[in-house]
Design a protein around this motif. Structure first.
Motif, PDB file in Angstrom:
ATOM      1  N   ASP A 261       0.850  -1.187   0.000  1.00 43.77           N
ATOM      2  CA  ASP A 261       0.000   0.000   0.000  1.00 43.77           C
ATOM      3  C   ASP A 261       0.888   1.239   0.000  1.00 43.77           C
ATOM      4  OD1 ASP A 261      -1.800   2.036   0.372  1.00 43.77           O
ATOM      5  OD2 ASP A 261      -2.637   1.277   2.254  1.00 43.77           O
ATOM      6  N   GLU A 262       0.814   2.029  -1.043  1.00 40.59           N
ATOM      7  CA  GLU A 262       1.664   3.209  -1.169  1.00 40.59           C
ATOM      8  C   GLU A 262       1.362   4.257  -0.105  1.00 40.59           C
ATOM      9  OE1 GLU A 262       1.189   4.691  -5.091  1.00 40.59           O
ATOM     10  OE2 GLU A 262       2.346   3.072  -6.036  1.00 40.59           O
ATOM     11  N   HIS A 263       0.169   4.189   0.492  1.00 38.89           N
ATOM     12  CA  HIS A 263      -0.228   5.160   1.499  1.00 38.89           C
ATOM     13  C   HIS A 263      -0.021   4.634   2.912  1.00 38.89           C
ATOM     14  CE1 HIS A 263      -3.089   7.171  -1.647  1.00 38.89           C
ATOM     15  NE2 HIS A 263      -1.816   7.442  -1.860  1.00 38.89           N
ATOM     16  N   SER A 264       0.782   3.618   3.037  1.00 42.85           N
ATOM     17  CA  SER A 264       1.114   3.060   4.346  1.00 42.85           C
ATOM     18  C   SER A 264       2.572   3.382   4.676  1.00 42.85           C
ATOM     19  CB  SER A 264       0.913   1.539   4.342  1.00 42.85           C
ATOM     20  OG  SER A 264       1.451   0.955   5.509  1.00 42.85           O
ATOM     21  N   ALA A 639       4.746  17.071   3.925  1.00 45.42           N
ATOM     22  CA  ALA A 639       4.697  15.601   3.968  1.00 45.42           C
ATOM     23  C   ALA A 639       4.532  15.098   5.399  1.00 45.42           C
ATOM     24  CB  ALA A 639       5.962  15.024   3.339  1.00 45.42           C
ATOM     25  N   TRP A 640       5.303  15.647   6.331  1.00 41.94           N
ATOM     26  CA  TRP A 640       5.201  15.208   7.725  1.00 41.94           C
ATOM     27  C   TRP A 640       3.801  15.451   8.280  1.00 41.94           C
ATOM     28  CZ3 TRP A 640       8.423  12.013   9.839  1.00 41.94           C
ATOM     29  CH2 TRP A 640       9.804  12.043   9.563  1.00 41.94           C
ATOM     30  N   PHE A 641       3.304  16.667   8.128  1.00 45.36           N
ATOM     31  CA  PHE A 641       2.049  17.021   8.793  1.00 45.36           C
ATOM     32  C   PHE A 641       0.814  16.535   8.029  1.00 45.36           C
ATOM     33  CE2 PHE A 641       4.952  20.274  10.623  1.00 45.36           C
ATOM     34  CZ  PHE A 641       4.803  19.902  11.950  1.00 45.36           C
ATOM     35  N   GLN A 642       0.824  16.660   6.711  1.00 45.04           N
ATOM     36  CA  GLN A 642      -0.317  16.154   5.948  1.00 45.04           C
ATOM     37  C   GLN A 642      -0.382  14.634   6.055  1.00 45.04           C
ATOM     38  OE1 GLN A 642      -0.625  17.569   1.872  1.00 45.04           O
ATOM     39  NE2 GLN A 642      -1.988  15.877   1.308  1.00 45.04           N
ATOM     40  N   GLY A 643       0.772  13.996   6.019  1.00 43.20           N
ATOM     41  CA  GLY A 643       0.807  12.543   6.154  1.00 43.20           C
ATOM     42  C   GLY A 643       0.267  12.087   7.500  1.00 43.20           C
ATOM     43  N   ALA A 644       0.656  12.787   8.566  1.00 45.48           N
ATOM     44  CA  ALA A 644       0.164  12.435   9.904  1.00 45.48           C
ATOM     45  C   ALA A 644      -1.342  12.654   9.997  1.00 45.48           C
ATOM     46  CB  ALA A 644       0.886  13.261  10.959  1.00 45.48           C
ATOM     47  N   ALA A 645      -1.812  13.795   9.465  1.00 43.97           N
ATOM     48  CA  ALA A 645      -3.245  14.081   9.508  1.00 43.97           C
ATOM     49  C   ALA A 645      -4.035  13.035   8.727  1.00 43.97           C
ATOM     50  CB  ALA A 645      -3.509  15.477   8.942  1.00 43.97           C
ATOM     51  N   TYR A 647      -3.123   9.951   8.190  1.00 44.02           N
ATOM     52  CA  TYR A 647      -3.070   8.700   8.954  1.00 44.02           C
ATOM     53  C   TYR A 647      -4.127   8.691  10.052  1.00 44.02           C
ATOM     54  CZ  TYR A 647       0.200   4.881   8.285  1.00 44.02           C
ATOM     55  OH  TYR A 647       0.781   3.710   7.877  1.00 44.02           O
ATOM     56  N   ILE A 648      -4.314   9.837  10.692  1.00 47.08           N
ATOM     57  CA  ILE A 648      -5.306   9.926  11.767  1.00 47.08           C
ATOM     58  C   ILE A 648      -6.717   9.914  11.192  1.00 47.08           C
ATOM     59  CG2 ILE A 648      -6.221  11.405  13.594  1.00 47.08           C
ATOM     60  CD1 ILE A 648      -3.324  12.415  13.998  1.00 47.08           C
ATOM     61  N   ASP A 649      -6.973  10.767  10.197  1.00 44.52           N
ATOM     62  CA  ASP A 649      -8.323  10.911   9.649  1.00 44.52           C
ATOM     63  C   ASP A 649      -8.829   9.620   9.020  1.00 44.52           C
ATOM     64  OD1 ASP A 649      -8.202  13.514  10.460  1.00 44.52           O
ATOM     65  OD2 ASP A 649      -7.715  14.330   8.480  1.00 44.52           O
ATOM     66  N   GLN A 650      -7.936   8.859   8.413  1.00 43.27           N
ATOM     67  CA  GLN A 650      -8.345   7.626   7.737  1.00 43.27           C
ATOM     68  C   GLN A 650      -8.074   6.380   8.578  1.00 43.27           C
ATOM     69  OE1 GLN A 650      -7.204   7.478   3.569  1.00 43.27           O
ATOM     70  NE2 GLN A 650      -7.050   9.716   3.481  1.00 43.27           N
ATOM     71  N   HIS A 651      -7.780   6.608   9.854  1.00 42.03           N
ATOM     72  CA  HIS A 651      -7.610   5.510  10.828  1.00 42.03           C
ATOM     73  C   HIS A 651      -6.527   4.512  10.405  1.00 42.03           C
ATOM     74  CE1 HIS A 651     -11.274   6.560  13.149  1.00 42.03           C
ATOM     75  NE2 HIS A 651     -11.669   7.035  11.987  1.00 42.03           N
ATOM     76  N   ARG A 652      -5.525   4.977   9.687  1.00 49.44           N
ATOM     77  CA  ARG A 652      -4.458   4.069   9.272  1.00 49.44           C
ATOM     78  C   ARG A 652      -3.542   3.706  10.434  1.00 49.44           C
ATOM     79  NH1 ARG A 652      -3.346   7.658   4.039  1.00 49.44           N
ATOM     80  NH2 ARG A 652      -4.773   6.675   2.564  1.00 49.44           N
ATOM     81  N   HIS A 653      -3.611   4.520  11.489  1.00 43.23           N
ATOM     82  CA  HIS A 653      -2.761   4.254  12.646  1.00 43.23           C
ATOM     83  C   HIS A 653      -3.360   3.162  13.534  1.00 43.23           C
ATOM     84  CE1 HIS A 653       0.313   5.611  15.635  1.00 43.23           C
ATOM     85  NE2 HIS A 653       0.892   6.059  14.553  1.00 43.23           N
ATOM     86  N   ASN A 654      -4.548   2.708  13.191  1.00 47.29           N
ATOM     87  CA  ASN A 654      -5.183   1.652  13.964  1.00 47.29           C
ATOM     88  C   ASN A 654      -4.699   0.291  13.509  1.00 47.29           C
ATOM     89  OD1 ASN A 654      -6.733   4.042  14.340  1.00 47.29           O
ATOM     90  ND2 ASN A 654      -8.324   2.794  15.251  1.00 47.29           N
ATOM     91  N   ARG A 655      -4.593  -0.636  14.455  1.00 44.90           N
ATOM     92  CA  ARG A 655      -4.082  -1.973  14.161  1.00 44.90           C
ATOM     93  C   ARG A 655      -5.179  -2.980  13.848  1.00 44.90           C
ATOM     94  NH1 ARG A 655       1.257  -3.405  13.320  1.00 44.90           N
ATOM     95  NH2 ARG A 655       2.306  -1.407  13.251  1.00 44.90           N
ATOM     96  N   ASN A 656      -6.440  -2.574  13.924  1.00 47.89           N
ATOM     97  CA  ASN A 656      -7.551  -3.466  13.563  1.00 47.89           C
ATOM     98  C   ASN A 656      -8.298  -2.907  12.367  1.00 47.89           C
ATOM     99  OD1 ASN A 656      -6.913  -5.159  15.632  1.00 47.89           O
ATOM    100  ND2 ASN A 656      -8.653  -4.608  16.947  1.00 47.89           N
TER     101      ASN A 656
END
Length: 656
Positions: A261-264, A639-645, A647-656
């Motif tokens: 996944d390129e967005h991971s 890249a740092w801040f948009q990428g982090a946002a 990740y949070i908004d799309q719940h990519r930081h979640n492990r489930n």
């Protein structure tokens, strides 16, 4: 013209309240102006602009504040307003507004004394945690004297204006009343939609800009904009470009991207050698600025306040135990906090996420589940993971966040009453916290499990009270310096007791601040006000020394994992700083709506309305010198801040 005069007479209470609001706001601004000397700019043009812009914002705030009174006067019949009962009603109603105005002026001064800004999202938060806030005020200030003074001041103002509080004996045709109402509504909506919130930023001096604002207006603005969606407000790039750049920025010697996944940003961390089966104790100390340590005293030009020297007659060292720990630890000389509040520090050292605008992820509701955190990683590797807090973990949503993301939560409610020696609005004293933590560590050790305990202290916080007889500054003085000395004393006692434990020789202690004591200053992003100390103390395990490379608070989780030498899948945005190639160090900072990327002595600041600025910051004074934009750094910051946002908004930081 007659109809205008008649209308003004009908609504004289309304415009009288507006005038009174502006006068009280102006007096408050003058008080704060002199309080902030010499931080304010004294250039005549800037002083004039400060008070002119302030006058404008006072009128806007007064318009909103007085709207309810206008509406009541508009609705009530003229016959009632001219009656005896109507007269009593008007005077009582106006007096309530006057009392609120005086109360707000006093509250603004107290808030400024604590945070050096007008009301912001912190004030909005305080509406939720009223118990802690009210108890803190009661314990910090002579509340009886304050209330008496407030009522006396209200009485004096009332005696001066009471004869003006009446409605004119005039009847206004219904059509004219409707036109008046529509005009007021139109002006109100026009202010809401067309007035830019930052036009009070009249100079490069942050203090002047804050003085030019109005507290009530800023409170409403903060309430409305407590969440700041990155993509709606900040400079952005195409998402594919952002994550391609993030992959470059996050590449480390021991990391490999295995997710297609390129967005991971998930990558496999493969350290060399066997894992170290060490316990970890992570201590975040409330408001421990680097300037309070003797090591940094000259660097930051810290001096003892004159009022304290006059009170106690001596200038004791603030942090003797932590000072002595420097030579026994791996000590970070250039460690910087992510933000200005406890939840930002907790966010950084648990999730390793760059700070995004608005609220910390710790406080965002609904609470995120199963996020990728340091606790979650170590829990999967068999660790007993706990977040141990001296206060009530309901505050700032700490309990819910940590409880749902890899930690067992232990707070003041788990400490028996007979074990508590001192308590404030924010929780038990640090000694009681450490005693509870030691017992939890003993439990984990007794069950044969490795443990990771994250401790959050509270004693170095207003009202700065603590048990009697512990340190040279008595708690009755209620000064930060006393809180600092007690905080240092408590951690010294904790380490002394820990050294006697059977698990001590197999444990690393990571000690750092959650944030600095204050971010007040002349600039919006004073980097010197993010400078915090950090220790890794582990006799026999970690070689003592000075680590002098730039380090961000979000680097702490992956650095701990690097010390443990554990292979794992990582979604951390931070670096394992001890294995990072030189020259790649960077900082990621937030100050409410502004976010900053610092690298190679340069700073990119991203602000709402997609504003991007470049500065050369002075790390000692916090002064920011405007600089020519570096486009490479600009896109790295995005890249740092948009990428982090994302990740949070799309719940990519979640492990489930």
């Amino acid at each position: 013209m007659q109809i205008i005069r008649d209308t003004l007479q009908r609504y004289r209470l309304w415009y009288l309240l507006i005038i009174l609001f502006v006068l009280i706001s102006t007096v408050t601004r003058i008080i704060l102006f002199f309080y902030e000397l010499p931080e304010v700019s004294l250039q005549p043009v800037i002083i004039g602009s400060t008070f002119l812009a302030g006058f404008f914002f006072d009128i806007l705030a007064a318009w909103y504040f007085s709207f309810f009174l206008f509406l009541v006067i508009w609705l009530l019949p003229q016959k009632f307003l001219l009656s005896k009962a109507g007269s009593y009603f008007q005077k009582s109603f106006f007096l309530i507004h006057l009392l609120l105005l005086v109360l707000n002026a006093v509250s603004e001064i107290f808030f400024w004394n604590e945070f050096s800004v007008r009301y912001n999202f912190i004030a909005v938060d305080y509406l939720i945690y009223t118990n802690e806030v009210l108890n803190n005020i009661r314990q910090s200030y002579p509340i009886g004297l304050v209330i008496s003074g407030l009522l006396f001041l209200t009485f004096i103002i009332w005696m001066l204006i009471r004869k003006q509080v009446f409605t004119g004996n005039l009847r206004i045709p219904l059509l004219n009343r409707i036109i008046t109402l529509l005009t007021v509504l139109l002006v109100s909506f026009s202010i809401f939609y067309f007035i830019e919130d930052d036009i009070h930023n009249i100079s490069n001096n942050k203090v002047n800009n804050e003085l030019a604002a109005n507290g009530i207006y800023q409170f409403g603005n903060a309430f409305r904009k407590n969440e700041m969606p990155y993509l709606d407000f900040y400079a952005k790039d195409d998402e594919a470009v952002v994550f391609h750049k993030l992959h470059e920025l996050l590449q480390e010697p021991t990391a490999s991207f295995e997710n297609k996944d390129e967005h991971s940003i998930t990558r496999r961390i493969n350290p060399v050698g066997e894992p170290h089966k060490w316990n970890v104790v992570l201590i975040t100390i409330e408001s421990l600025s680097a300037e309070y340590l003797s090591y940094f005293k000259e660097y930051h030009n810290y001096y003892y306040p004159d009022y304290l020297l006059k009170q106690i007659g001596i200038a004791p060292k603030l942090t003797p135990n932590l000072d002595s720990l420097i030579d026994e630890s791996l000590f970070f000389t250039q460690l910087y906090a992510s933000g200005t509040r406890t939840v930002r520090g907790l966010e950084a050292v648990s999730t390793s996420m760059p700070p995004t605008p608005g609220q910390s992820i710790v406080k965002r509701l609904p609470t995120r589940n199963n996020m990728f955190t340091l606790g979650e990683v170590l829990q999967k590797h068999g660790y007993d993971t706990k977040f141990i807090y001296g206060g009530n973990s309901f505050f700032d949503n700490m309990g819910d966040f940590f409880g749902k993301n890899g930690y067992q939560v232990v707070d003041e409610r788990d400490i028996s009453a007979d074990s508590i020696h001192h308590e404030t609005a924010w929780g038990v004293c640090d000694e009681d916290l450490y005693a509870k933590a030691l017992s939890e560590m003993d439990k984990s050790y007794g069950s044969g499990k490795l443990f990771f305990n994250h401790l959050m202290t509270v004693s170095n916080h207003r009202p700065y009270t603590y048990p009697e007889g512990k340190v040279v500054i008595p708690p009755s003085i209620k000064r930060r310096e006393g809180g600092l000395i007690y905080t240092d004393y408590a951690i010294g006692q904790f380490l002394q007791q820990a050294r006697k434990k059977p698990w001590f020789n197999n444990t690393i202690f990571v000690i750092l601040a959650d944030h600095c004591a204050s971010v007040g200053g002349k600039t919006d992003m004073p980097v010197n006000k993010y400078h915090i100390p950090g220790w890794i103390y582990a006799p026999g395990l970690i070689k003592p020394g000075k680590f002098e490379r730039l380090t961000s608070q979000i680097d702490i989780p992956p650095t701990i994992m690097g010390l443990l030498n554990i292979p794992y899948e990582s979604d951390f945005f931070g670096y394992d700083i001890f294995h990072l190639e030189k020259g790649r160090e960077r900082l990621l900072l937030v100050n409410y709506q502004d976010i900053a990327y610092v690298k190679d002595g340069k700073m990119v600041v991203l602000s709402p309305r997609r504003k991007v600025q470049m500065f050369e910051p002075d790390f000692r004074t916090g002064v920011m010198h405007p600089d020519k934009m570096d486009k490479v750094m600009e896109h790295e910051a995005i890249a740092w801040f948009q990428g982090a946002a994302s990740y949070i908004d799309q719940h990519r930081h979640n492990r489930n």
